[in-house]
Design a protein around this motif. Structure first.
Motif: not given
Ligand code: ACO
Ligand SMILES: O=CC(=O)O
Ligand code: MG
Length: 550
Positions: A279-280, A427-431, A454-455
């Protein structure tokens, strides 16, 4: 009441009598000595990262270094793998939270990677409690009482082997100042853990070896050399044999894939292999090519291990590790169990099995699981597809991968970009950031595990698409990403998040702060190196209570 500190050390985090048993004068002296010995080497290594970034931003590419060809082509091997960690078929990872530490150690995996890194929001409270938890885990006194469920957690007779992953070199520890400067986060993590646990660990777990570590986010062998020297220093201080400490390095930056032999060579007395931190690695691909408009990523969901550059990275890692006599560990599938939907749960498990089958057949010696519910499936796939040996170091040499060249490792990923990709990133980044700001460094979102790595993909992908005004070609509508569109997407996704989590949670949570941080980073003219470096300023809490900026 305050901490008893040696000269030059200033603790700015909250005082707690439990923390003071970790932050003893002698332990702080040990950390301060590490900091003083290695701070200039670390500064130089970070300077070299900046220099390399400039080269890539000016159109350059990472590649194999001609100056270290002799290392790549030399016939050397790393120190023998200790019996205690020969079998690493399934490794569970998780933050150093008390209940999870117990659950992970009881999980039936071969290894537990206790994480101060991608899975942990590095607040003072999380870090210090993490050290208390690890000390109690290593001494086997750890218990936890879940009051709400009236359930008591304690260790089984048989537990997994413990590895600890300190933070990356780039993160400061703002609550501990040494000679007027914030300490280096990973030296605090390593130093405190080693100081308090090396003796117990070697007796109880390592069969004379250990402690064991995972080392994240390195970009060059010179950074591995600092770790090697820090290990040597710690061994000398403790009076234990050179090579007692062992570490697996995550290859999770694009520049590091060209340094795998060199990294193993630097750590050859202390190595137990490399790991595909996929992921990184994807995040790093975007970061490294931030100045290359011809290397844009398709939707995040399309950048899997089947992409040529990802498969090449995994194959070359296996070949390199096995040539040098150490483990080639696989990575994390993002799926987690889905409790309330058996069919969706089975589909998620099937994706995990497929991913693990690819890994074991390629020659990996083990893999990562994000959740205890995935361990039986991962274990079964590895066990059924390996010979009786505890690993594949000697049976899967992957000589075929020796032909892989720079173009294979750099090849642009294939796929399309869509509005849903942009929305999902947002949506994912903010949450994720909202959770991180309130102390949770790994969270379930839309049935997937999300953590700092992942973010990061969500953030840099949005940044890249905005910077280059990409067309969302997968939608066939000719829509291009620009600030107006992104502004609308952010607004709509915030409304969707509020609907999904409910008004009450939304109001109480840190969604607005997260949105501000995430939006600023996605629209910044110059890409921030790390999402969490900026966000860290929001969780630094000096004592007496007063939030502060570095
Ligand atoms: C890119 C990378 O760096 S990957 C490595 C870093 N990332 C990680 O380590 C992620 C680790 N995993 C997790 O944090 C969690 O599994 C999540 C956040 C993904 C999902 O969490 P949840 O939805 O809360 O899990 P869920 O409710 O299903 O948990 C069920 C039980 O399993 C336990 N559990 C879940 N994950 C773990 C874990 N990784 N380690 C130990 N125990 C775990 C929970 O504590 C819970 O225990 P309980 O029944 O005794 O209360
Ligand atoms: O640390 C693991 C990763 O995939 O990133
Ligand atoms: Mg990572």
């Amino acid at each position: 009441m305050g901490y008893d500190v040696p000269e030059g050390v200033d603790i700015r985090g909250r005082y707690d009598p439990e923390f003071s048993k970790i932050l003893t004068r002698d332990a702080l002296q040990f950390v301060a000595d590490l900091q003083r010995e290695f701070r200039n080497h670390i500064k130089y290594a970070m300077e070299c990262r900046r220099e390399a970034k400039m080269r890539y931003n000016n159109g350059g590419f990472p590649g194999f270094d001609p100056a270290t060809k002799y290392i790549r082509e030399g016939e050397w091997v790393c120190a023998h793998v200790p019996a205690a960690v020969a079998d690493r078929r399934v490794e569970i990872t998780g933050p150093v939270e008390r209940k999870m530490v117990i659950n992970a150690l009881n999980s039936g995996a071969k290894v537990f990677v206790a994480d101060f890194e991608d899975a942990l929001s590095p607040s003072w409270e999380n870090l210090m409690k993490g050290h208390v938890n690890l000390r109690d885990a290593v001494s086997r006194t750890i218990t936890f009482h879940d009051q709400a469920r009236n359930k008591v957690y304690k260790l089984n007779d048989e537990t997994t082997k413990l590895f600890v992953r300190p933070r990356g070199w780039h993160l400061p520890e703002a609550h501990i100042f040494i000679d007027g400067e914030p300490a280096t986060g990973c030296l605090v993590d390593f130093g405190l853990y080693f100081f308090h646990n090396y003796a117990n660990f070697r007796k109880a777990q390592g069969q004379g070896f250990g402690p064991f570590f995972y080392l994240p986010k390195m970009e060059h062998a010179r950074e591995a050399r600092i770790w090697n020297n820090a290990f040597g220093r710690a061994e000398k201080w403790a009076g234990i044999e050179k090579g007692s400490i062992r570490a697996t390095v995550l290859i999770e930056t694009l520049p590091a894939v060209f340094q795998m032999n060199e990294i193993l060579y630097e750590l050859r007395d202390h190595s137990v292999g490399l790991n595909c931190g996929r992921w990184d690695y994807i995040f790093s691909y975007v970061k490294t090519f931030q100045g290359h408009p011809d290397r844009l990523l398709p939707d995040r969901v399309q950048v899997g291990m089947a992409q040529h550059f990802m498969r090449s990275y995994s194959d070359l890692l296996i070949h390199t590790c096995h040539k040098r006599g150490v483990h080639a560990m696989g990575g994390m599938a993002a799926q987690i169990p889905i409790r309330d939907d058996p069919a969706a749960n089975e589909a998620a498990l099937e994706l995990v099995r497929k991913d693990k089958l690819r890994e074991v057949k390629a020659g990996h010696d083990g893999t990562w699981a994000a959740h205890p519910g995935l361990i039986p499936a991962c274990m079964e796939v590895f066990t059924n597809n390996m010979t009786n040996a505890p690993n594949q170091i000697h049976s899967m040499k992957r000589h075929d991968a020796s032909v892989l060249i720079e173009e294979d490792l750099l090849q642009s990923p294939r796929g399309v970009r869509t509005m849903e990709g942009l929305r999902l990133n947002t949506r994912v980044g903010i949450q994720y950031l909202a959770a991180w700001l309130t102390g949770a460094g790994s969270v379930p979102l839309y049935n997937l595990m999300e953590d700092a790595a992942t973010a990061e993909i969500s953030r840099v992908q949005n940044w890249q698409w905005l910077k280059y005004g990409v067309e969302l070609d997968g939608d066939g509508l000719g829509v291009k990403v620009n600030l107006d569109l992104f502004g609308r997407v952010v607004e709509e996704e915030m409304a969707r998040i509020e609907r999904e989590v409910g008004k009450e949670k939304f109001k109480k949570g840190m969604y607005k702060e997260a949105c501000k941080l995430f939006t600023r980073q996605c629209t910044a003219p110059i890409l921030d190196d790390f999402l969490t470096l900026d966000a860290y300023n929001n969780i630094v809490m000096y004592h007496p209570i007063e939030s502060s900026r570095l």
